[in-house]
Design a protein around this motif. Structure first.
Motif, PDB file in Angstrom:
ATOM      1  N   UNK A 151       0.783  -1.226   0.000  1.00 17.68           N
ATOM      2  CA  UNK A 151       0.000   0.000   0.000  1.00 17.68           C
ATOM      3  C   UNK A 151       0.817   1.281   0.000  1.00 17.68           C
ATOM      4  N   UNK A 152       2.142   1.159  -0.056  1.00 10.62           N
ATOM      5  CA  UNK A 152       2.991   2.355  -0.025  1.00 10.62           C
ATOM      6  C   UNK A 152       2.805   3.207  -1.278  1.00 10.62           C
ATOM      7  N   UNK A 153       2.678   2.562  -2.433  1.00  8.77           N
ATOM      8  CA  UNK A 153       2.467   3.310  -3.665  1.00  8.77           C
ATOM      9  C   UNK A 153       1.185   4.128  -3.620  1.00  8.77           C
ATOM     10  N   UNK A 154       0.113   3.521  -3.137  1.00  6.08           N
ATOM     11  CA  UNK A 154      -1.158   4.238  -3.020  1.00  6.08           C
ATOM     12  C   UNK A 154      -1.072   5.404  -2.049  1.00  6.08           C
ATOM     13  N   UNK A 155      -0.383   5.195  -0.934  1.00  5.29           N
ATOM     14  CA  UNK A 155      -0.226   6.275   0.049  1.00  5.29           C
ATOM     15  C   UNK A 155       0.589   7.427  -0.526  1.00  5.29           C
ATOM     16  N   UNK A 156       1.670   7.106  -1.230  1.00  2.00           N
ATOM     17  CA  UNK A 156       2.476   8.152  -1.863  1.00  2.00           C
ATOM     18  C   UNK A 156       1.660   8.890  -2.922  1.00  2.00           C
ATOM     19  N   UNK A 157       0.890   8.150  -3.711  1.00  2.00           N
ATOM     20  CA  UNK A 157       0.066   8.769  -4.740  1.00  2.00           C
ATOM     21  C   UNK A 157      -0.964   9.709  -4.113  1.00  2.00           C
ATOM     22  N   UNK A 158      -1.595   9.322  -3.025  1.00  2.00           N
ATOM     23  CA  UNK A 158      -2.573  10.191  -2.358  1.00  2.00           C
ATOM     24  C   UNK A 158      -1.921  11.491  -1.895  1.00  2.00           C
ATOM     25  N   UNK A 159      -0.707  11.416  -1.349  1.00  2.00           N
ATOM     26  CA  UNK A 159      -0.002  12.637  -0.936  1.00  2.00           C
ATOM     27  C   UNK A 159       0.253  13.545  -2.141  1.00  2.00           C
ATOM     28  N   UNK A 160       0.665  12.949  -3.250  1.00  2.00           N
ATOM     29  CA  UNK A 160       0.928  13.736  -4.455  1.00  2.00           C
ATOM     30  C   UNK A 160      -0.346  14.394  -4.971  1.00  2.00           C
ATOM     31  N   UNK A 161      -1.438  13.648  -5.014  1.00  2.00           N
ATOM     32  CA  UNK A 161      -2.704  14.201  -5.507  1.00  2.00           C
ATOM     33  C   UNK A 161      -3.241  15.287  -4.578  1.00  2.00           C
ATOM     34  N   UNK A 162      -3.126  15.080  -3.277  1.00  2.00           N
ATOM     35  CA  UNK A 162      -3.551  16.116  -2.319  1.00  2.00           C
ATOM     36  C   UNK A 162      -2.740  17.394  -2.519  1.00  2.00           C
TER      37      UNK A 162
END
Length: 172
Positions: free
Chosen positions: A102-113
């Protein structure tokens, strides 16, 4: 844990970048052309410069031992297609052994936010056309393919899909 990158992270980011890039793209051995590219692109100094660049934002995924992934957003990228904003996710790299957690998804959420907070309407990225695992990841997270561009190295061109997501709708 996800946090903003700091200058002290530069060498770790370079090492993760080299590992992921080589693992992802060099399937049939390492030619001098690609070795020179990797060793010139993924340097601690380039990451130090990126960390202090006001047009870039980098977040790292850190476990108890060290950094295992990172994402970089550029807010002033040259759009490859007419319908793209200047906001690009330039890299999203997670060490292969940590990709299922789930690290990729968490990093992606930070980028999108971050892109939403900057007032962006959409964000785009490029992904190698043969990188089916990454393409599937981005499709699952609300991106759609909107075109193609080439990654050129030496006299060779490699097709990359351009993918985009609308920032007005949250990613799952």
């Amino acid at each position: 844990m996800i946090r903003k990158a700091e200058e002290r992270d530069a060498s770790s980011l370079a090492a993760v970048g080299i590992e992921v890039w080589v693992n992802t793209y060099l399937r049939d051995g390492v030619s001098p052309l690609f070795a020179d590219y990797v060793l010139s692109e993924f340097t601690a100094q380039k990451f130090r410069n990126s960390i202090v660049d006001p047009d870039l934002a980098i977040w790292v995924s850190e476990n108890r031992t060290g950094i295992d992934g990172f994402v970089t957003v550029c807010s002033t990228a040259a759009p490859p297609l007419a319908d793209c904003s200047p906001m690009e996710i330039t890299t999203l790299y997670v060490q292969p052994r940590h990709q299922a957690g789930g690290k990729g998804g968490a990093l992606l959420r930070h980028a999108l936010d971050h892109c939403r907070n900057m007032g962006g309407e959409n964000v785009w990225l490029k992904v190698e056309a043969k990188n089916h695992r990454a393409i599937d990841f981005y499709l699952r997270h609300g991106f759609t393919r909107i075109g193609s561009t080439d990654f050129v190295i030496g006299d060779q061109a490699y097709e990359n899909h351009v993918m985009r997501t609308n920032l007005r709708h949250p990613v799952d």
